[in-house]
Every structure is written in C-alpha cells, then in structure tokens.
Design an enzyme around this catalytic site. Structure first.
Site, PDB file in Angstrom:
ATOM      1  N   GLY A 125       1.741  -1.924   5.163  1.00  0.00           N
ATOM      2  CA  GLY A 125       1.029  -0.777   4.579  1.00  0.00           C
ATOM      3  C   GLY A 125      -0.014  -1.295   3.607  1.00  0.00           C
ATOM      4  N   GLY A 175      -3.165   0.519   2.368  1.00  0.00           N
ATOM      5  CA  GLY A 175      -3.000   1.840   1.757  1.00  0.00           C
ATOM      6  C   GLY A 175      -3.141   1.816   0.234  1.00  0.00           C
ATOM      7  NE  ARG A 176      -2.884   7.500  -1.441  1.00  0.00           N
ATOM      8  CZ  ARG A 176      -3.287   8.146  -0.343  1.00  0.00           C
ATOM      9  NH1 ARG A 176      -4.560   8.330  -0.124  1.00  0.00           N
ATOM     10  NH2 ARG A 176      -2.407   8.618   0.529  1.00  0.00           N
ATOM     11  CG  MET A 177       2.031   3.248  -3.257  1.00  0.00           C
ATOM     12  SD  MET A 177       1.994   2.833  -5.021  1.00  0.00           S
ATOM     13  CE  MET A 177       3.069   1.413  -5.074  1.00  0.00           C
ATOM     14  NE  ARG A 189      -3.306   3.788  10.574  1.00  0.00           N
ATOM     15  CZ  ARG A 189      -4.525   3.791  11.109  1.00  0.00           C
ATOM     16  NH1 ARG A 189      -4.717   3.357  12.334  1.00  0.00           N
ATOM     17  NH2 ARG A 189      -5.570   4.231  10.418  1.00  0.00           N
ATOM     18  N   PRO A 218      13.274   6.017  -4.191  1.00  0.00           N
ATOM     19  CG  PRO A 218      14.011   8.043  -5.093  1.00  0.00           C
ATOM     20  CD  PRO A 218      14.479   6.669  -4.716  1.00  0.00           C
ATOM     21  CG  HIS A 255       3.144  13.375  -6.078  1.00  0.00           C
ATOM     22  ND1 HIS A 255       4.323  14.039  -6.355  1.00  0.00           N
ATOM     23  CD2 HIS A 255       3.383  12.062  -6.334  1.00  0.00           C
ATOM     24  CE1 HIS A 255       5.228  13.159  -6.749  1.00  0.00           C
ATOM     25  NE2 HIS A 255       4.690  11.946  -6.752  1.00  0.00           N
ATOM     26  CG  HIS A 256      -2.026  11.584  -4.427  1.00  0.00           C
ATOM     27  ND1 HIS A 256      -2.181  11.421  -3.079  1.00  0.00           N
ATOM     28  CD2 HIS A 256      -0.915  10.852  -4.762  1.00  0.00           C
ATOM     29  CE1 HIS A 256      -1.227  10.617  -2.620  1.00  0.00           C
ATOM     30  NE2 HIS A 256      -0.445  10.262  -3.619  1.00  0.00           N
ATOM     31  CE  LYS A 288       5.007  12.666  -2.469  1.00  0.00           C
ATOM     32  NZ  LYS A 288       5.279  11.365  -1.840  1.00  0.00           N
ATOM     33  N   GLY A 326      10.012  12.341  -2.717  1.00  0.00           N
ATOM     34  CA  GLY A 326      11.315  11.677  -2.645  1.00  0.00           C
ATOM     35  C   GLY A 326      12.001  11.637  -4.002  1.00  0.00           C
TER      36      GLY A 326
HETATM   37  P1  NAD Z   1      -1.318   5.548   2.201  1.00  0.00           P
HETATM   38  O1  NAD Z   1      -1.503   6.531   3.328  1.00  0.00           O
HETATM   39  O2  NAD Z   1      -2.456   5.290   1.273  1.00  0.00           O
HETATM   40  O3  NAD Z   1      -0.854   4.117   2.785  1.00  0.00           O
HETATM   41  C1  NAD Z   1       0.050   3.952   3.837  1.00  0.00           C
HETATM   42  C2  NAD Z   1      -0.409   2.757   4.655  1.00  0.00           C
HETATM   43  O4  NAD Z   1       0.590   2.483   5.651  1.00  0.00           O
HETATM   44  C3  NAD Z   1      -1.751   3.006   5.395  1.00  0.00           C
HETATM   45  O5  NAD Z   1      -2.634   1.936   5.159  1.00  0.00           O
HETATM   46  C4  NAD Z   1      -1.309   3.096   6.851  1.00  0.00           C
HETATM   47  O6  NAD Z   1      -2.324   2.644   7.743  1.00  0.00           O
HETATM   48  C5  NAD Z   1      -0.098   2.170   6.848  1.00  0.00           C
HETATM   49  N1  NAD Z   1       0.796   2.388   8.000  1.00  0.00           N
HETATM   50  C6  NAD Z   1       1.149   3.562   8.584  1.00  0.00           C
HETATM   51  N2  NAD Z   1       1.952   3.335   9.629  1.00  0.00           N
HETATM   52  C7  NAD Z   1       2.105   1.990   9.721  1.00  0.00           C
HETATM   53  C8  NAD Z   1       2.816   1.136  10.604  1.00  0.00           C
HETATM   54  N3  NAD Z   1       3.527   1.630  11.638  1.00  0.00           N
HETATM   55  N4  NAD Z   1       2.750  -0.206  10.407  1.00  0.00           N
HETATM   56  C9  NAD Z   1       2.024  -0.727   9.386  1.00  0.00           C
HETATM   57  N5  NAD Z   1       1.321   0.044   8.502  1.00  0.00           N
HETATM   58  C10 NAD Z   1       1.364   1.378   8.672  1.00  0.00           C
HETATM   59  O7  NAD Z   1      -0.037   6.074   1.412  1.00  0.00           O
HETATM   60  P2  NAD Z   1       0.455   5.636  -0.057  1.00  0.00           P
HETATM   61  O8  NAD Z   1      -0.034   6.626  -1.062  1.00  0.00           O
HETATM   62  O9  NAD Z   1       0.195   4.179  -0.258  1.00  0.00           O
HETATM   63  O10 NAD Z   1       2.020   5.901   0.081  1.00  0.00           O
HETATM   64  C11 NAD Z   1       2.806   5.226   1.054  1.00  0.00           C
HETATM   65  C12 NAD Z   1       4.260   5.670   0.939  1.00  0.00           C
HETATM   66  O11 NAD Z   1       4.789   5.212  -0.319  1.00  0.00           O
HETATM   67  C13 NAD Z   1       4.467   7.189   0.948  1.00  0.00           C
HETATM   68  O12 NAD Z   1       5.656   7.481   1.667  1.00  0.00           O
HETATM   69  C14 NAD Z   1       4.641   7.534  -0.519  1.00  0.00           C
HETATM   70  O13 NAD Z   1       5.376   8.716  -0.737  1.00  0.00           O
HETATM   71  C15 NAD Z   1       5.399   6.311  -0.983  1.00  0.00           C
HETATM   72  N6  NAD Z   1       5.365   6.042  -2.440  1.00  0.00           N
HETATM   73  C16 NAD Z   1       6.530   5.611  -2.999  1.00  0.00           C
HETATM   74  C17 NAD Z   1       6.569   5.263  -4.332  1.00  0.00           C
HETATM   75  C18 NAD Z   1       7.844   4.698  -4.890  1.00  0.00           C
HETATM   76  O14 NAD Z   1       7.874   4.303  -6.070  1.00  0.00           O
HETATM   77  N7  NAD Z   1       8.915   4.605  -4.074  1.00  0.00           N
HETATM   78  C19 NAD Z   1       5.411   5.371  -5.111  1.00  0.00           C
HETATM   79  C20 NAD Z   1       4.230   5.802  -4.519  1.00  0.00           C
HETATM   80  C21 NAD Z   1       4.206   6.130  -3.163  1.00  0.00           C
END
Ligand code: NAD
Length: 271
Positions: free
Chosen positions: A8, A11-13, A35, A123, A155-156, A159, A165
């Site tokens: 991932g 992505g943002r995280m 992905r 979560p 949240h933003h 989401k 979670g």
């Molecule tokens: P995002 O959409 O910005 O990033 C997700 C990334 O995962 C994207 O780059 C996407 O292309 C990639 N992805 C999707 N399917 C994939 C796959 N099969 N293989 C590889 N990469 C894949 O989302 P985000 O804001 O970064 O959040 C991601 C997740 O983290 C969400 O479920 C969010 O709720 C969770 N989150 C958890 C916490 C925590 O502390 N546990 C904090 C923030 C966000």
C-alpha cells in the site's frame, strides 16, 4: 536492524509508513509494493517521498520481494489482506495490519493465520487511542448502566469504510464493559421518528469531511452530567510511527494475534 516492507506504499498511509521506517534508527526500509496497475509502480520510493533516490522501486508483486524484508506493514484494502498474509506466511514473515473495514469472515481468517504467524492487528496505531480504549473501559465500568454510550467519529472525505475501525473497537470495549452485545445493540446514525433511545443502545455517528485525519469521541451521558473522552490525530505520522514500532516489536514475537496494547506493554502491565 529490522528490514521493513510496506504494502500500500503509494497510498496516504503508505508514504507516511515509508517515511517512518526511514526515520526509525532500528528500522530499514527495504521493500515497497502497491497494487498492479497503479501509476506509481516502478517509481523510486525515495523520490516519491521527495528525498532523492533510494534504489527501492515500488513493485506490484509482494511474493517476489518477500525475502527482502523481515516484517511487512499492510495498510491497503480489506480484500487485499488475505493474499498479503498468504505471501508472508509462505516465507514466515510477520505482518502488521493497519487496514480497517474487514468483514467478520475476513477477521476470522486473520485469527486463523495468526496460529502460525506473528500478526499485530490494530484499528489504530497511535499510543493516545490505545490508551483511550483503557480509559473508556474504566469509565464505562465505573458509571454503569445509567450513562448512555455514544461514539462520534470524523475522518477525511476519501475514507471508504464506516464507522471507522477505531469506532468499532470503542463500541466493542463499551459493550464488554457494560454487558451489552454490540451486534444487537449498535445503532448507526438516526433519522426520522426514531422513538425514545433504547437504554441498551450504543450509538455511532459518522462524519466524513475535508482532510480530517481522524477524531474519536466517546460520550457517556447520564442525568445531570456527561463525560466525554476524545482523541484527535493531527498527523498520519502518529499512526505510521506506531506501526513501525509495532513492526520492530513483532520481529521477536512467537506466532499469535497481538494488538497495540501488547506492543505498548499495557496488557502485560495490568493483566
Ligand atoms: P489509500 O487509499 O490512500 O491507500 C491504500 C493503498 O493501498 C493505495 O495506494 C492502493 O493502491 C493500495 N492497494 C489497494 N489494494 C492493494 C493490493 N491488493 N495490493 C497492494 N496495494 C494495494 O488509503 P489510506 O488512507 O492510506 O488507508 C489505508 C487503510 O489504512 C484503510 O483501511 C484505513 O482505514 C487504514 N488506516 C488505519 C490506521 C491505523 O492506525 N490502523 C490509520 C490510518 C488509516
């Protein structure tokens, strides 16, 4: 040094996680995956972070790089978690799961995988929210049935799952502390002629707007007073630093399912 892989990564995280792995003295960022089809496949992780070339290209096949890391951090989508775990299990690589929004069946599959693989599944990786779970448990137990529990989260706009979670976990803590059953007693939003509040209800309100990083408030409201316990995250780096801390801790653990309370030593200290 613990070698960290991030899935991932684009992505943002993911970007915050890669930064946190680069910043942590005991960690080394050694693999980054997103992905298939993402426009960022092949980009250099360092260049994506604006830090110059690191020589780590973002790949699209986790199995192909599983020997390049010691622990994987997964912040992707719920449907991706099972495949990511399977790729790591084949090489015995522990996994930190930050992804939220899994179904009950997907959560059961994670628990099953943890019989043979060390997994941290939380979560919310911030220390503040992890502590908040404990504070809520104490408050709900002490105040008892006469105080109505409500969970409010914001949240933003990007989401994709609701309630968050973290809100669901807060609901689980409230249910356990007050003898409620979350599946039966949860009330998600209210509209129209709802009738009076069911005394067993655990209410959830969800806000999705702008660039809010993550805010949670639990209200316990009685007659004549209410207590509110809240947490506001102002930077994703708080989750990212917590997840890297979890990864460093997990590298030395036996197979099992852990959460952030285990990582911070809260469970060992109080149980
Ligand atoms: P995002 O959409 O910005 O990033 C997700 C990334 O995962 C994207 O780059 C996407 O292309 C990639 N992805 C999707 N399917 C994939 C796959 N099969 N293989 C590889 N990469 C894949 O989302 P985000 O804001 O970064 O959040 C991601 C997740 O983290 C969400 O479920 C969010 O709720 C969770 N989150 C958890 C916490 C925590 O502390 N546990 C904090 C923030 C966000």
């Amino acid at each position: 040094m613990t070698r960290i892989g991030v899935v991932g990564a684009a992505g943002r995280m993911g970007r915050n996680l890669m930064q946190a792995a680069l910043d942590a003295p005991q960690a080394e960022l050694t693999a980054a995956v997103d992905r298939p089809g993402s426009s960022l496949i092949g980009s250099d992780a360092g260049e994506l972070l604006g830090q110059g070339r690191l020589g780590i290209a973002i790949g699209d096949d986790l199995a192909a790089v599983r020997d390049d890391f010691d622990v994987l951090i997964d912040f992707t989508l719920p449907d991706a978690t099972a495949d990511n775990l399977a790729a790591c299990a084949a090489a015995g690589r522990p996994v930190v799961i930050g992804t939220t929004g899994h179904s009950e069946a997907q959560k059961a599959a994670i628990r099953e995988q943890a019989a043979s693989l060390p997994i941290v599944f939380a979560p919310n990786y911030s220390a503040g929210v992890t502590l908040m779970f404990r504070l809520i448990e104490t408050a709900a137990q002490a105040l008892g049935e006469d105080y109505d529990p409500e969970v409010i989260e914001a949240h933003h706009r990007h989401k994709v799952d609701a309630p968050s979670g973290t809100a669901v976990r807060l609901g689980e803590v409230l249910a356990q502390a007050t003898g409620r059953d979350l599946e039966q007693d949860a009330v998600y939003g209210r509209q129209g002629h709802t009738g009076e509040r069911d005394p067993r209800a655990i209410g959830f309100e969800t806000i999705r707007a702008g660039d809010i990083v993550g805010e949670h408030t639990v209200m316990l409201a009685g007659s004549g007073e209410r207590i509110e316990i809240g947490h506001k995250a102002s930077s994703r780096m708080t989750f990212a630093n917590g997840a890297v801390r979890a990864a460093l801790w997990l590298a030395d653990q036996k197979p099992g399912l852990y959460d952030m309370e285990d990582v911070l030593g809260l469970r060992a200290a109080t149980s």
